[in-house]
Design a protein around this motif. Structure first.
Motif, PDB file in Angstrom:
ATOM      1  N   PRO A 159      -5.590   1.868  -3.259  1.00 52.95           N
ATOM      2  CA  PRO A 159      -6.005   3.125  -3.892  1.00 52.95           C
ATOM      3  C   PRO A 159      -7.446   3.057  -4.378  1.00 52.95           C
ATOM      4  O   PRO A 159      -7.968   1.974  -4.665  1.00 52.95           O
ATOM      5  CB  PRO A 159      -5.051   3.244  -5.076  1.00 52.95           C
ATOM      6  CG  PRO A 159      -4.605   1.859  -5.362  1.00 52.95           C
ATOM      7  CD  PRO A 159      -4.663   1.092  -4.081  1.00 52.95           C
ATOM      8  N   GLY A 193       2.956   2.433  -7.126  1.00 53.78           N
ATOM      9  CA  GLY A 193       3.463   3.104  -5.934  1.00 53.78           C
ATOM     10  C   GLY A 193       4.976   3.084  -5.885  1.00 53.78           C
ATOM     11  O   GLY A 193       5.609   2.034  -6.083  1.00 53.78           O
ATOM     12  N   THR A 194       5.563   4.245  -5.632  1.00 53.87           N
ATOM     13  CA  THR A 194       7.018   4.383  -5.580  1.00 53.87           C
ATOM     14  C   THR A 194       7.459   5.106  -4.313  1.00 53.87           C
ATOM     15  O   THR A 194       8.322   5.985  -4.340  1.00 53.87           O
ATOM     16  CB  THR A 194       7.538   5.106  -6.842  1.00 53.87           C
ATOM     17  OG1 THR A 194       6.789   6.327  -6.996  1.00 53.87           O
ATOM     18  CG2 THR A 194       7.389   4.264  -8.086  1.00 53.87           C
ATOM     19  N   GLY A 195       6.813   4.765  -3.186  1.00 51.81           N
ATOM     20  CA  GLY A 195       7.318   5.199  -1.878  1.00 51.81           C
ATOM     21  C   GLY A 195       8.338   4.167  -1.419  1.00 51.81           C
ATOM     22  O   GLY A 195       8.890   3.401  -2.230  1.00 51.81           O
ATOM     23  N   SER A 196       8.575   4.117  -0.140  1.00 43.96           N
ATOM     24  CA  SER A 196       9.614   3.233   0.388  1.00 43.96           C
ATOM     25  C   SER A 196       9.373   1.765   0.034  1.00 43.96           C
ATOM     26  O   SER A 196      10.305   1.046  -0.363  1.00 43.96           O
ATOM     27  CB  SER A 196       9.653   3.415   1.898  1.00 43.96           C
ATOM     28  OG  SER A 196      10.695   2.725   2.436  1.00 43.96           O
ATOM     29  N   SER A 197       8.123   1.308   0.144  1.00 44.24           N
ATOM     30  CA  SER A 197       7.845  -0.118  -0.107  1.00 44.24           C
ATOM     31  C   SER A 197       8.051  -0.457  -1.581  1.00 44.24           C
ATOM     32  O   SER A 197       8.584  -1.519  -1.914  1.00 44.24           O
ATOM     33  CB  SER A 197       6.414  -0.476   0.304  1.00 44.24           C
ATOM     34  OG  SER A 197       6.188  -0.105   1.635  1.00 44.24           O
ATOM     35  N   ARG A 217       3.307   7.869  -9.570  1.00 43.65           N
ATOM     36  CA  ARG A 217       2.547   9.130  -9.543  1.00 43.65           C
ATOM     37  C   ARG A 217       3.445  10.274  -9.068  1.00 43.65           C
ATOM     38  O   ARG A 217       3.419  11.372  -9.618  1.00 43.65           O
ATOM     39  CB  ARG A 217       1.324   8.996  -8.643  1.00 43.65           C
ATOM     40  CG  ARG A 217       0.412  10.205  -8.696  1.00 43.65           C
ATOM     41  CD  ARG A 217      -0.935   9.929  -8.091  1.00 43.65           C
ATOM     42  NE  ARG A 217      -0.861   9.681  -6.655  1.00 43.65           N
ATOM     43  CZ  ARG A 217      -1.910   9.333  -5.914  1.00 43.65           C
ATOM     44  NH1 ARG A 217      -3.111   9.172  -6.481  1.00 43.65           N
ATOM     45  NH2 ARG A 217      -1.785   9.135  -4.621  1.00 43.65           N
ATOM     46  N   THR A 218       4.243   9.987  -8.030  1.00 41.88           N
ATOM     47  CA  THR A 218       5.186  10.997  -7.538  1.00 41.88           C
ATOM     48  C   THR A 218       6.530  10.327  -7.348  1.00 41.88           C
ATOM     49  O   THR A 218       6.612   9.291  -6.680  1.00 41.88           O
ATOM     50  CB  THR A 218       4.723  11.554  -6.160  1.00 41.88           C
ATOM     51  OG1 THR A 218       3.360  11.958  -6.253  1.00 41.88           O
ATOM     52  CG2 THR A 218       5.571  12.729  -5.713  1.00 41.88           C
ATOM     53  N   LYS A 338       8.660  14.711   2.251  1.00 44.05           N
ATOM     54  CA  LYS A 338       8.084  13.376   2.292  1.00 44.05           C
ATOM     55  C   LYS A 338       9.195  12.472   2.796  1.00 44.05           C
ATOM     56  O   LYS A 338      10.369  12.776   2.580  1.00 44.05           O
ATOM     57  CB  LYS A 338       7.671  12.914   0.881  1.00 44.05           C
ATOM     58  CG  LYS A 338       6.509  13.674   0.300  1.00 44.05           C
ATOM     59  CD  LYS A 338       6.185  13.173  -1.082  1.00 44.05           C
ATOM     60  CE  LYS A 338       5.057  12.184  -1.005  1.00 44.05           C
ATOM     61  NZ  LYS A 338       4.345  12.032  -2.297  1.00 44.05           N
ATOM     62  N   ARG A 339       8.826  11.361   3.366  1.00 41.47           N
ATOM     63  CA  ARG A 339       9.842  10.467   3.921  1.00 41.47           C
ATOM     64  C   ARG A 339      10.863  10.066   2.851  1.00 41.47           C
ATOM     65  O   ARG A 339      10.490   9.597   1.775  1.00 41.47           O
ATOM     66  CB  ARG A 339       9.140   9.235   4.468  1.00 41.47           C
ATOM     67  CG  ARG A 339      10.041   8.145   4.932  1.00 41.47           C
ATOM     68  CD  ARG A 339      10.219   8.176   6.415  1.00 41.47           C
ATOM     69  NE  ARG A 339      10.982   7.029   6.868  1.00 41.47           N
ATOM     70  CZ  ARG A 339      11.134   6.723   8.143  1.00 41.47           C
ATOM     71  NH1 ARG A 339      10.562   7.472   9.063  1.00 41.47           N
ATOM     72  NH2 ARG A 339      11.837   5.690   8.507  1.00 41.47           N
ATOM     73  N   ALA A 388       1.903  -1.004  -3.806  1.00 41.46           N
ATOM     74  CA  ALA A 388       2.840  -0.464  -2.813  1.00 41.46           C
ATOM     75  C   ALA A 388       2.314   0.929  -2.471  1.00 41.46           C
ATOM     76  O   ALA A 388       3.011   1.929  -2.596  1.00 41.46           O
ATOM     77  CB  ALA A 388       4.247  -0.409  -3.401  1.00 41.46           C
ATOM     78  N   THR A 389       1.051   0.966  -2.089  1.00 44.84           N
ATOM     79  CA  THR A 389       0.320   2.236  -2.034  1.00 44.84           C
ATOM     80  C   THR A 389       0.164   2.803  -0.625  1.00 44.84           C
ATOM     81  O   THR A 389      -0.598   3.747  -0.431  1.00 44.84           O
ATOM     82  CB  THR A 389      -1.057   2.077  -2.698  1.00 44.84           C
ATOM     83  OG1 THR A 389      -1.664   0.860  -2.249  1.00 44.84           O
ATOM     84  CG2 THR A 389      -0.925   2.012  -4.212  1.00 44.84           C
ATOM     85  N   GLY A 390       0.903   2.245   0.336  1.00 48.27           N
ATOM     86  CA  GLY A 390       1.036   2.916   1.612  1.00 48.27           C
ATOM     87  C   GLY A 390      -0.081   2.678   2.608  1.00 48.27           C
ATOM     88  O   GLY A 390      -0.839   1.706   2.523  1.00 48.27           O
ATOM     89  N   TRP A 503       2.125  11.438   3.659  1.00 50.15           N
ATOM     90  CA  TRP A 503       1.302  10.773   4.673  1.00 50.15           C
ATOM     91  C   TRP A 503       1.518  11.363   6.054  1.00 50.15           C
ATOM     92  O   TRP A 503       0.689  11.177   6.944  1.00 50.15           O
ATOM     93  CB  TRP A 503       1.486   9.253   4.648  1.00 50.15           C
ATOM     94  CG  TRP A 503       2.883   8.713   4.779  1.00 50.15           C
ATOM     95  CD1 TRP A 503       3.664   8.218   3.783  1.00 50.15           C
ATOM     96  CD2 TRP A 503       3.642   8.551   5.991  1.00 50.15           C
ATOM     97  NE1 TRP A 503       4.868   7.777   4.284  1.00 50.15           N
ATOM     98  CE2 TRP A 503       4.884   7.952   5.638  1.00 50.15           C
ATOM     99  CE3 TRP A 503       3.408   8.843   7.334  1.00 50.15           C
ATOM    100  CZ2 TRP A 503       5.872   7.654   6.578  1.00 50.15           C
ATOM    101  CZ3 TRP A 503       4.399   8.550   8.274  1.00 50.15           C
ATOM    102  CH2 TRP A 503       5.603   7.965   7.886  1.00 50.15           C
TER     103      TRP A 503
END
Ligand code: NA7
Length: 554
Positions: A159, A193-197, A217-218, A338-339, A388-390, A503
């Motif tokens: 980021p 980061g709170t996406g899949s990773s 953040r989201t 989002k995924r 874990a920022t994609g 993304w």
């Protein structure tokens, strides 16, 4: 064959081949097998020190595939699919890497794979109808055919946070994880980061760390994986049914075998019916269960809200502290726009005493300091930061290579307002250059392995067709790609994807044009389209004959 005239340093590093493939993941390895089988002298150039692509790099704790193993595996070899034993529904990264290593050995692929070889440029020489591919260490390869098998999620993104270099502890990006692993025992860990990773790694890190602070953040929508060991009888049954399962997946929407799209509308169902259908989908533990539970989940925002409400209800049930639960409830964008993530203990992790959630949606991270993460003037101290920022998804790994086609035109320039491809396979002005799972193909909206196999087979078929006819170049026409881009846009415009900053749209990369990149029409329809293009002698592509046949074939 290597050209090595004595005394010429530049020429010493030039290797002539028929085909260069960039990347030795699922795509590059299968393509090498196919092209080699068709008699092409082929080399694969791979930046990593091992094969496996995504599964080589993403070694973070908890990394797992989110499509069931018996779908997320090669189907091209009956022997391979019968002999390989998956142990779990959703295997973890080490098992996936073992599988890919096994494939490399079983098909004797390694002798044509150059590891530790990062490609920096690929330039087309129009007069010679050859690509020159340059590598970081100076090696050069010349080839008639060049295929970018570079992956959709392989350009990791840090980021743009102030002071990112000033943190004095250790920091890691999930997609660039050390091979020897990281010991978090007794450490204060920050995960950004709170996406899949993030969702996969947080529960595992929490078990080791003294204290874990999660910066969100989201909030993502996550559904339970219900991962488990596969039973011997179950494996046998799947293996016996492979022909039927694979056939179904190839004609399906997402390329997976256990999902059937609901025919009715959420809005016509009673509250009880809805609840029952959603609960069944929730219990099934797949990425696609809820989104396909009714036909209008991705086309109607009100219908979608019903699903989103159901998931928020489940989050509240799983998380003890009501304030934390509310923060973890995704809001403001449709479910699955989002995924969706698969949850293996993520929500429950916030019930642990050593885990803290910091919401950075309103007050973004100010900066990183020497000792941690500063938000709203408060320093959250950490010994280790995990990003874990994609990824710069779908186009990032292509943009990282200086790709120049006809007249020296760069792909980056051509795609400056968003990727333009014909079927996600080629871009006009770049003859003989193919993309596996490129933007404009189903790729990340589908079971990647199935989509990769379909692309590899199409590309190998196209190259074989050209070679049989002394065709020296194959190039999508400008008209065909415009028509395809229009179709890709029309399909996604009818869905809810554009209502989230994902993304898929490039929204996570500052300055990236906001364009929905994958093709949302489904793998079955897409395959039909690709097959009919090929059956019509590669309609929409110009095939140019060699010196003996200098006319245009089509
Ligand atoms: P994702 O899904 O892109 O997740 C990245 C996360 O990092 C996401 O929660 C971002 O929040 C967050 N992020 C990025 N920059 C920042 C800053 N500056 N501050 C706070 N948070 C930030 O990547 P993953 O690796 O998790 O997953 C990628 C795919 O791999 C996944 O979908 C599966 O297909 C496998 P944001 O949402 O942008 O607000």
């Amino acid at each position: 064959m290597s050209e090595m005239p004595a005394g010429s340093r530049e020429a010493a590093a030039v290797t002539q081949v028929d085909a260069v493939i960039v990347g030795a993941g699922f795509s590059g390895m299968y393509l090498l097998h196919k092209l080699r089988g068709a008699g092409l002298n082929t080399v694969v150039l791979e930046a990593g020190d091992g094969v496996g692509g995504t599964w080589y790099w993403n070694r973070y704790p908890g990394a797992r595939v989110d499509v069931e193993s018996f779908d997320y595996s090669y189907s091209f070899s009956e022997e391979l699919q019968q002999e390989w034993e998956w142990t779990e529904r959703y295997p973890a990264q080490p098992e996936l890497l073992r599988y890919l290593d096994h494939v490399a050995d079983r098909f004797d692929l390694r002798r044509d794979i150059r590891l530790g070889t990062r490609v920096t440029a690929a330039h087309y020489d129009e007069a010679a109808a050859r690509w020159t591919v340059r590598c970081e260490r100076g090696e050069e390869y010349r080839a008639t055919w060049c295929v970018m098998a570079t992956g959709c999620l392989s350009s990791a993104q840090l980021p743009a946070i102030d002071g990112i270099g000033s943190f004095s502890g250790d920091s890691y990006h999930t997609a660039n994880w050390p091979v020897e692993g990281v010991d978090f025992t007794g450490k204060r860990v920050a995960v950004i980061g709170t996406g899949s990773s993030g969702i996969q790694s947080i529960p595992v890190i929490a078990e080791q760390a003294a204290r874990l602070t999660v910066f969100q953040r989201t909030a993502s929508f996550a559904v339970p994986a219900h991962n488990r060991a596969l039973e011997p009888g179950e494996v046998e049954e799947i293996k016996n049914r492979y022909p039927e399962l694979r056939d179904h997946t190839r004609r399906s929407m997402a390329g997976v075998s256990r999902v059937r799209i609901g025919r009715s509308s959420v809005l016509e169902a009673t509250a009880d019916e809805r609840q029952e259908v959603f609960a069944r989908a929730w219990a099934a533990g797949t990425l696609f269960g809820l989104v396909t539970s009714y036909r209008d989940v991705m086309t109607d925002r009100v219908a979608n809200d019903r699903v989103a409400d159901f998931v928020r209800g489940k989050i509240r049930e799983m998380v003890d502290d009501p304030d934390t639960a509310e923060l973890l409830c995704p809001r403001g964008f449709p479910f699955a726009a989002k995924r969706v993530c698969l949850d293996s203990g993520y929500y429950a992790t916030f019930n642990r005493g050593n885990v803290h959630l910091i919401d950075v949606s309103e007050n973004p991270i100010d900066r990183l300091s020497e000792h941690g993460v500063v938000v709203n003037g408060t320093e959250h101290e950490a010994d280790v930061i995990v990003f874990a920022t994609g990824f710069d998804a779908m186009t990032g790994s292509l943009a990282a290579i200086d790709i120049r086609g006809r007249n020296g035109r760069s792909l980056r320039d051509k795609w400056s307002a968003g990727p333009i491809t014909c079927l996600g396979l080629q871009s006009a002005g770049f003859p003989n250059l193919f993309f596996v799972a490129g933007p404009g193909s189903p790729s990340v909206l589908s079971n990647m392995v199935l989509s990769i196999e379909q692309h590899v087979e199409w590309i190998a078929g196209c190259i074989g067709y050209a070679r049989e006819r002394d065709v020296i170049s194959v190039e999508a026409t400008g008209q065909a790609e415009q028509d395809w881009v229009r179709h890709v846009n029309e399909v996604s415009a009818a869905l809810l994807y554009s209502e989230a900053n994902s993304w898929y749209l490039g929204a996570n990369v500052p300055g990236k044009p906001r364009v929905f990149m994958p093709y949302a029409g489904g793998v079955g329809a897409y395959r039909k389209r690709c097959d009919s293009v090929a059956a019509a002698g590669y309609e929409g592509f110009v095939l140019t004959g060699g010196p003996a046949r200098s006319h245009q074939v089509r």
